[in-house]
Design a protein around this motif. Structure first.
Motif, PDB file in Angstrom:
ATOM      1  N   LEU A   1       0.843  -1.183   0.000  1.00  0.00           N
ATOM      2  CA  LEU A   1       0.000   0.000   0.000  1.00  0.00           C
ATOM      3  C   LEU A   1       0.887   1.244   0.000  1.00  0.00           C
ATOM      4  N   ASP A   2       0.375   2.311  -0.618  1.00  0.00           N
ATOM      5  CA  ASP A   2       1.167   3.512  -0.854  1.00  0.00           C
ATOM      6  C   ASP A   2       1.299   4.349   0.417  1.00  0.00           C
ATOM      7  N   VAL A   3       2.510   4.396   0.987  1.00  0.00           N
ATOM      8  CA  VAL A   3       2.715   5.107   2.252  1.00  0.00           C
ATOM      9  C   VAL A   3       2.601   6.619   2.074  1.00  0.00           C
TER      10      VAL A   3
ATOM     11  N   TYR B   1       0.651   8.192   0.071  1.00  0.00           N
ATOM     12  CA  TYR B   1      -0.783   8.480  -0.013  1.00  0.00           C
ATOM     13  C   TYR B   1      -1.370   8.605   1.382  1.00  0.00           C
ATOM     14  N   LEU B   2      -1.012   7.658   2.246  1.00  0.00           N
ATOM     15  CA  LEU B   2      -1.498   7.671   3.631  1.00  0.00           C
ATOM     16  C   LEU B   2      -0.989   8.912   4.355  1.00  0.00           C
ATOM     17  N   SER B   3       0.276   9.244   4.170  1.00  0.00           N
ATOM     18  CA  SER B   3       0.882  10.408   4.830  1.00  0.00           C
ATOM     19  C   SER B   3       0.185  11.700   4.426  1.00  0.00           C
ATOM     20  N   ARG B   4      -0.086  11.831   3.138  1.00  0.00           N
ATOM     21  CA  ARG B   4      -0.711  13.068   2.644  1.00  0.00           C
ATOM     22  C   ARG B   4      -2.136  13.212   3.129  1.00  0.00           C
ATOM     23  N   ALA B   5      -2.859  12.090   3.192  1.00  0.00           N
ATOM     24  CA  ALA B   5      -4.290  12.157   3.512  1.00  0.00           C
ATOM     25  C   ALA B   5      -4.556  12.255   5.007  1.00  0.00           C
TER      26      ALA B   5
ATOM     27  N   TYR C   1      -9.454   5.795   4.646  1.00  0.00           N
ATOM     28  CA  TYR C   1      -8.118   6.364   4.770  1.00  0.00           C
ATOM     29  C   TYR C   1      -7.305   5.723   5.898  1.00  0.00           C
TER      30      TYR C   1
ATOM     31  N   GLN D   1      -7.107   2.243   5.367  1.00  0.00           N
ATOM     32  CA  GLN D   1      -6.477   2.137   4.038  1.00  0.00           C
ATOM     33  C   GLN D   1      -7.268   1.308   3.039  1.00  0.00           C
TER      34      GLN D   1
ATOM     35  N   LYS E   1      -9.347   2.330   0.889  1.00  0.00           N
ATOM     36  CA  LYS E   1      -9.434   2.994  -0.407  1.00  0.00           C
ATOM     37  C   LYS E   1      -8.397   2.438  -1.372  1.00  0.00           C
ATOM     38  N   GLN E   2      -7.357   1.831  -0.809  1.00  0.00           N
ATOM     39  CA  GLN E   2      -6.288   1.289  -1.647  1.00  0.00           C
ATOM     40  C   GLN E   2      -6.438  -0.215  -1.862  1.00  0.00           C
TER      41      GLN E   2
END
Lengths: 189, 95
Positions: B6-8, B10-14, B60, B63, B65-66
């Motif tokens: 999973l895109d880390v 993406y998680l950090s930004r959201a 989010y 996670q 959504k991913q």
């Protein structure tokens, strides 16, 4: 914002089966509360006013903050910072401790006024629902503390951190359930 | 153990924007309760906000959504079932 996609949720798949089972139980509890209220609207509205909404607000903000801390722990371990991960997890455990303290004060207030499961139907639901959730917070704190301890010892890394994701998923479930419980029991009339 | 892809970032930004929205909606829920306004639509509005918050947590923080397929939908399905049951009971209580 775009994201890559996986077939399975983060963490151990077994925890997700457990989460689904827990969510099913809570959904039944919520439905039972709502349908029982249908025939006891005045009673539920009357005794709902005796609940401390300020405590519930504090506890909701505390749980949301703890979930945010857990997200930070996950991002830290994915960036290979096991100390950062442990620090955020301990912070989340601390927020869980605040939740427990506030909730015990709330329970203590009601018990000191003679409230019990048999006082009336509203209190039966209020006490059993919130106590059931309370137990989940305690279990979640234990899980996060174990994961934090292991993270602090460097037992997780960028490539091996299923335990962190598993603990995080369980904690977010505890938060998710409270987000429904709070308006349903404390606010909706 | 499997490695998460999973895109880390993406998680950090959201995470922070989602957290702030969750906190804001929570205070709004409390304020509505404190206002003393009693109406079915108010209860349903408060519950809709809770469901939206639940979807933010699931999408989010958890996670999902991913995650593609049924696992990506499990929280949404749970929220929908819970919403139908609770909303039905509240609507029938004033009918």
């Amino acid at each position: 914002m775009t994201a890559s996609h996986e077939r399975y949720p983060p963490g151990d798949l077994a925890i997700w089966i457990f989460i689904l089972a827990e969510l099913l139980v809570f959904a039944i509890f919520f439905a039972a509360y709502a349908f029982t209220r249908m025939n006891n609207v005045e009673l539920f509205n009357q005794y709902q006013l005796t609940l401390d909404r300020n405590s519930a607000l504090i506890n909701t903000l505390v749980l949301l903050t703890s979930s945010y801390f857990v997200v930070n722990a996950v991002t830290r371990i994915r960036n290979n910072s096991h100390r950062g991960c442990a620090a955020w997890l301990w912070a989340a455990v601390g927020m869980g401790g605040i939740f427990i303290f506030v909730k015990l004060a709330e329970f203590g207030h009601h018990f000191s006024h003679g409230v019990s499961l048999s006082t009336n139907t509203f209190y039966m639901f209020y006490l059993s629902l919130t106590a059931f959730h309370f137990m989940h917070v305690l279990l979640g704190m234990v899980i996060l503390a174990v994961v934090a301890w292991k993270a602090g010892r460097g037992l997780y890394s960028e490539s091996e951190h299923d335990g962190v994701e598993t603990g995080a998923s369980y904690w977010h479930m505890v938060d998710l359930v409270w987000l429904i419980l709070f308006p349903l029991v404390y606010v909706m009339r | 153990m499997k490695k998460s892809h999973l895109d880390v970032s993406y998680l950090s930004r959201a995470a922070l924007p989602v957290y702030l929205v969750l906190m804001t909606l929570t205070v709004m829920t409390w304020a509505i309760g404190r206002s003393g306004v009693e109406a079915l639509w108010v209860s349903l509005l408060v519950f809709a906000m809770a469901l939206f918050k639940g979807q933010l947590i699931g999408g989010y923080f958890m996670q999902l959504k991913q995650v593609r397929g049924i696992w990506g939908w499990v929280i949404m399905i749970w929220l929908t079932i819970t919403a139908i049951l609770v909303a039905t009971a509240f609507i029938l209580s004033v009918a």
